[in-house]
Design a protein around this motif. Structure first.
Motif, PDB file in Angstrom:
ATOM      1  N   LYS A   1       0.816  -1.215   0.000  1.00 39.31           N
ATOM      2  CA  LYS A   1       0.000   0.000   0.000  1.00 39.31           C
ATOM      3  C   LYS A   1       0.855   1.274   0.000  1.00 39.31           C
ATOM      4  N   ILE A   2       1.938   1.214  -0.760  1.00 36.89           N
ATOM      5  CA  ILE A   2       2.842   2.354  -0.904  1.00 36.89           C
ATOM      6  C   ILE A   2       2.683   2.903  -2.318  1.00 36.89           C
ATOM      7  N   SER A   3       2.423   4.217  -2.414  1.00 36.77           N
ATOM      8  CA  SER A   3       2.308   4.824  -3.738  1.00 36.77           C
ATOM      9  C   SER A   3       3.705   5.077  -4.290  1.00 36.77           C
ATOM     10  N   CYS A   4       3.836   4.879  -5.586  1.00 39.67           N
ATOM     11  CA  CYS A   4       5.150   5.007  -6.214  1.00 39.67           C
ATOM     12  C   CYS A   4       5.010   5.763  -7.533  1.00 39.67           C
ATOM     13  N   ASP A   5       5.801   6.821  -7.663  1.00 40.81           N
ATOM     14  CA  ASP A   5       5.884   7.554  -8.919  1.00 40.81           C
ATOM     15  C   ASP A   5       6.969   6.922  -9.782  1.00 40.81           C
ATOM     16  N   ASN A   6       6.827   7.068 -11.087  1.00 38.46           N
ATOM     17  CA  ASN A   6       7.779   6.506 -12.041  1.00 38.46           C
ATOM     18  C   ASN A   6       8.441   7.624 -12.820  1.00 38.46           C
ATOM     19  N   TYR A   7       9.776   7.625 -12.796  1.00 39.21           N
ATOM     20  CA  TYR A   7      10.536   8.613 -13.553  1.00 39.21           C
ATOM     21  C   TYR A   7      11.547   7.889 -14.449  1.00 39.21           C
ATOM     22  N   ASP A   8      11.658   8.352 -15.660  1.00 41.22           N
ATOM     23  CA  ASP A   8      12.674   7.870 -16.580  1.00 41.22           C
ATOM     24  C   ASP A   8      12.922   8.975 -17.599  1.00 41.22           C
ATOM     25  N   PRO A   9      14.184   9.284 -17.897  1.00 40.19           N
ATOM     26  CA  PRO A   9      14.446  10.393 -18.824  1.00 40.19           C
ATOM     27  C   PRO A   9      13.963  10.146 -20.247  1.00 40.19           C
ATOM     28  N   PHE A  10      13.713   8.885 -20.617  1.00 40.31           N
ATOM     29  CA  PHE A  10      13.190   8.568 -21.951  1.00 40.31           C
ATOM     30  C   PHE A  10      11.684   8.365 -21.960  1.00 40.31           C
ATOM     31  N   PHE A  11      11.170   7.709 -20.925  1.00 39.12           N
ATOM     32  CA  PHE A  11       9.799   7.215 -20.977  1.00 39.12           C
ATOM     33  C   PHE A  11       8.822   7.922 -20.034  1.00 39.12           C
ATOM     34  N   PHE A  12       9.299   8.489 -18.951  1.00 40.86           N
ATOM     35  CA  PHE A  12       8.420   9.162 -17.972  1.00 40.86           C
ATOM     36  C   PHE A  12       9.119  10.432 -17.477  1.00 40.86           C
ATOM     37  N   GLN A  13       9.351  11.374 -18.386  1.00 37.64           N
ATOM     38  CA  GLN A  13      10.077  12.595 -18.045  1.00 37.64           C
ATOM     39  C   GLN A  13       9.370  13.426 -16.979  1.00 37.64           C
ATOM     40  N   ASP A  14       8.046  13.342 -16.916  1.00 40.24           N
ATOM     41  CA  ASP A  14       7.275  14.136 -15.952  1.00 40.24           C
ATOM     42  C   ASP A  14       6.839  13.304 -14.748  1.00 40.24           C
TER      43      ASP A  14
END
Length: 171
Positions: free
Chosen positions: A61-74
């Motif tokens: 039950k932990i929220s997780c944001d996804n960042y990747d310079p190619f695929f999830f820049q925002d």
């Protein structure tokens, strides 16, 4: 970072639909199980095209944001995170100082950073090391480098397998 690099990542079979990949990434999560709390916010830094850490953390039950310079820049949605995962991405850093500064600025005090990368086997074995043969791997780390990181950023090492996974806690 270029189109060739992005195309290379798209060839990987990484994502929550691949049980072997999920099991592989759990190496970076399982040593943290006794620290996890549902109110925590996590970031998968360098998640690639098939984010998977977020699906692993849903069980806790932990929220997780996804960042990747190619695929999830925002993908960075918060100014601070309790947990940051950098799994199989730091070897792709072209400017490691900038990337680590960014990570440590996003990590809350008492927060955890879980790093997963194949650690350098030593100069006598590097020519046979499979990790160096990947053209997208631009930066390599060793146990000595991890010790330096912990000293530079005043981090406490709470876990290491001395081969691939190291977990730091920020003071």
């Amino acid at each position: 970072m270029g189109k060739g690099e992005k195309d290379h990542y798209l060839k990987h079979k990484n994502g929550p639909q691949f049980p072997g990949y999920v099991s592989f990434l759990k190496q970076a999560v399982n040593p943290l199980l006794s620290y996890l709390q549902p109110s925590m916010k996590a970031l998968d830094f360098g998640c690639g095209p098939g984010p998977t850490i977020d699906s692993i953390l849903q069980e806790y039950k932990i929220s997780c944001d996804n960042y990747d310079p190619f695929f999830f820049q925002d993908g960075i949605k918060s100014s601070e995170y309790d947990l940051i995962f950098a799994t199989e991405c730091i070897e792709h850093f072209h400017f490691p100082k900038n990337d680590f500064d960014k990570i440590f600025n996003l990590l809350k005090p008492q927060g955890f950073l879980s790093i997963m990368t194949e650690l350098h086997p030593g100069l006598d074995k590097v020519s046979d090391w499979y990790y160096i043969k990947d053209p997208t791997h631009t930066t390599f780390f060793s146990n000595k480098t991890m010790k330096w990181l912990s000293e530079k950023f005043l981090l406490k090492t709470i876990y290491t397998d001395e081969k691939r996974v190291i977990i730091f806690q920020k003071p």
